[in-house]
Design an enzyme around this catalytic site. Structure first.
Site, PDB file in Angstrom:
ATOM      1  CD  GLU A 117      17.096 -42.307   6.172  1.00 19.47           C
ATOM      2  OE1 GLU A 117      17.442 -42.467   7.367  1.00 19.47           O
ATOM      3  OE2 GLU A 117      16.404 -43.136   5.566  1.00 19.47           O
ATOM      4  CG  ASP A 148      21.310 -44.784   8.666  1.00 22.32           C
ATOM      5  OD1 ASP A 148      20.160 -44.796   9.118  1.00 22.32           O
ATOM      6  OD2 ASP A 148      21.585 -45.170   7.516  1.00 22.32           O
ATOM      7  CG  ASN A 154      17.609 -44.214  10.619  1.00 23.96           C
ATOM      8  OD1 ASN A 154      17.177 -44.989   9.770  1.00 23.96           O
ATOM      9  ND2 ASN A 154      17.555 -42.891  10.468  1.00 23.96           N
ATOM     10  CD1 TRP A 161      22.530 -46.357  -0.162  1.00 25.94           C
ATOM     11  CD2 TRP A 161      22.020 -47.159   1.863  1.00 25.94           C
ATOM     12  NE1 TRP A 161      23.076 -45.505   0.759  1.00 25.94           N
ATOM     13  CE2 TRP A 161      22.780 -45.977   2.020  1.00 25.94           C
ATOM     14  CE3 TRP A 161      21.595 -47.834   3.000  1.00 25.94           C
ATOM     15  CZ2 TRP A 161      23.120 -45.461   3.271  1.00 25.94           C
ATOM     16  CZ3 TRP A 161      21.926 -47.313   4.248  1.00 25.94           C
ATOM     17  CH2 TRP A 161      22.677 -46.147   4.382  1.00 25.94           C
TER      18      TRP A 161
END
Length: 602
Positions: A194, A320, A278, A560
């Site tokens: 990210e 993602d 990703n 997460w």
């Protein structure tokens, strides 16, 4: 079939007996002892299966807490302890403390190592300050710190024997994954997709920490360690510089494909298996093409790092759907033939079975019925779509375009399963899979790259799968040869803990509310549950000490799914969309960091 099942039961042991002579012989012998748990995944096959059976489906209902240990750290506690002889090694999230506990003295602390790290690494960590465990080899405990420092600690004293820096947090590179020791090397991944990090795996020499090789997820062949003629994808050569050919310009240099999951190993083939994550950014319009080799299963030579084969599960990822989940190695019969298999439960909602020697795709089926972003994976080798998922236009964030909110995509970005490892029982020939039953709305937007700054480019919201049982998770039993769910247990929240199967015909897993649960491996019937002090995102472990079997699990809400609680976030769109989706967790659990160890009554 009986012969095949018996062979499968002995998969790990047989493989280890065939281990090359140059290997770390001590670790090989130790890993054959079911009383210990000497590597983060339990064994090289990543089955997380134990031959211990003192605790079984007939008596597991009598389990009780034997002892507990507070880690002294909040935030999310992923991974699990190592047990080596009379010592248990427990790790924590940032600041990444390691404790050596004396099992002969009620868990007394033999030594403690607490690294000094710059706290500025915390904001660069995507989804909580987690760490997934330590590794052991050659008398050393290997710790991979958040700041990407790899440290080898003397297993007896905790003294630092060597350390090396694997990345640069100023660029967004962080360390969250558990190292794995293979032969005379330790394998390390990288986190930070990210932040526009380019993924890699690096092998360091266990003796002194010197770098042996590094393989990138994308880039020219010299970086990806690919042979354009010998490295194959679905049986065909990948061709020259396949790691740059499907990227626009130099976008591959910030291409993502990070490697923060789990690693498995087949000693007979001398191949390491793992997944890449990703592509960067989450806005697919900014990176046209397949974006190889993100979202890919890799098979690499353990000595040189050279890629033997690859398989990209989600070309040009638009959601993602990270591909880092574990690869589970089994030897089973398919159509009457013994096959060396690899099974992978991807974030994209498909359960894959491949031949781990050749990379041939054998099974690709949905392991949650609500998965809707694709209709199928094409299995016809003669089709130009062979191996590719068939994307549904309604749920294509790329086709719908930037600044358009694509609604009702299943699964959500955290996938039908995130990094929480599944387990496999050779007795039932079933996989037991902790899953997320979550969907999302996804709106991509234009974003520019700045080193060390978030490079996401999408706004998400998450919610339970509609028209279902109302919860956000299931715990399932899966037939990897047929690609079928045998049974499914609904859960109120995602099942974010790693599972454990044992020869006692019991499967263990933890819940985000904090329950340790035990179920019948054949039927899924609940046999036991106990609520620990905080939500469980750790992996269940078992071991034997002084003739008694124990079950251990870390609790400490975070990761997460629990980032809202762990980081005190309240904006529903924060935590990359997870805060709103899991807001209800605050009614059931609170922050904590504790190891709970269970056993049968005396």
């Amino acid at each position: 079939m009986k012969k095949a099942v018996k062979f499968a039961c002995m998969t790990a042991a047989v493989a280890l007996l065939a281990f090359p002579a140059s290997a770390n012989d001590d670790l090989v012998k130790m890993s054959q002892n079911a009383a210990d748990w000497v590597m983060p995944t339990g064994n090289y096959a990543n089955t997380r299966y134990s031959e211990l059976s003192q605790i079984n489906k007939d008596n597991v209902g009598s389990l009780q807490v034997a002892w507990t240990f507070s880690t002294g750290v909040l935030r999310g506690h992923e991974g699990g302890p190592l047990i080596i002889g009379d010592t248990m090694y427990v790790h924590t999230p940032f600041p990444n403390i390691v404790y050596a506990l004396d099992l002969n003295d009620d868990g007394a602390i033999k030594w403690k190592y607490e690294p000094k790290q710059d706290p500025n690494v915390i904001p660069v960590m995507c989804c909580d300050t987690v760490n997934r465990g330590v590794a052991y080899g050659d008398g050393k405990i290997i710790l991979y710190q958040a700041d990407t420092t790899v440290v080898a600690l003397n297993a007896e004293s905790g003294a630092v024997e060597w350390s090396v820096k694997n990345g640069d947090p100023a660029k967004g590179e962080t360390g969250t994954s558990a190292p794995m020791v293979f032969k005379d090397k330790v394998l390390i991944g990288i986190s930070g997709g990210e932040f526009g990090v380019r993924g890699s795996v690096t092998a360091y020499n266990l003796k002194d920490g010197s770098q042996a090789w590094r393989g990138y997820s994308m880039g020219p062949d010299s970086d990806t360690l690919m042979d354009p003629e010998k490295t194959t994808a679905l049986g065909k050569p990948v061709g020259k510089d396949s790691g740059t050919a499907t990227w626009e310009g130099d976008q591959w240099k910030i291409g993502g494909g990070t490697t923060w999951g789990w690693y498995s190993y087949d000693p007979e083939l001398n191949l390491i298996y793992y997944g890449s994550g990703n592509p960067s950014t989450w806005n697919p319009a900014q990176r046209p093409g397949d974006n190889k080799w993100s979202m890919t299963i890799w098979a690499r030579d353990a000595d040189t790092g050279t890629a033997k084969w690859v398989y990209q599960m989600t070309p040009h990822d638009e959601w993602d759907f990270d591909g880092i989940n574990e690869m589970i190695l089994t030897d089973q019969q398919i159509d009457g033939k013994d096959r060396k298999l690899l099974t992978h439960f991807d974030r994209n909602g498909f359960g894959y079975t491949l031949d781990r020697e050749s990379g041939e795709l054998l099974v690709a089926e949905k392991y949650d019925p609500v998965v809707n972003w694709a209709t199928e994976v094409v299995m016809d080798p003669n089709s130009d779509q062979y191996g590719r998922p068939q994307v549904v236009a309604q749920y294509s964030t790329d086709q719908n375009g930037e600044d358009v909110n694509t609604t009702g995509v299943c699964p959500a970005a955290l996938g039908t399963k995130d990094q929480q490892p599944a387990t496999y029982s050779p007795k039932t020939e079933l996989f037991y899979v902790p899953t997320n039953h979550v969907c999302m709305d996804y709106e991509p937007f234009r974003v520019s790259y700045t080193a060390g700054q978030p490079y996401v480019g999408a706004t998400l919201s998450m919610y339970p799968a509609p028209n279902s049982h109302g919860g956000m998770g299931n715990f399932i039993a899966w037939d990897g040869k047929k690609g079928e769910i045998k049974w499914s247990l609904p859960e109120q929240f995602s099942v974010w803990s790693g599972a454990l199967a044992t020869a006692g015909d019991v499967v263990f897993y933890g819940t985000l509310e904090g329950y340790l649960k035990a179920v019948d491996a054949e039927t899924g019937k609940e046999l036991y549950k106990f609520k620990t002090p905080s939500g469980i995102i750790g992996n269940v472990t078992t071991y034997e000490h002084s003739g008694k079997q124990y079950v251990a699990v870390l609790s400490g809400i975070g990761g997460w799914a629990g980032i809202g609680l762990a980081a005190g976030l309240t904006d529903p769109n924060a935590g990359l969309g997870a805060v709103g989706g899991y807001a209800g967790l605050s009614k059931y659990t609170a922050l904590g960091g504790q190891l709970t160890v269970f056993s049968l009554p005396k």
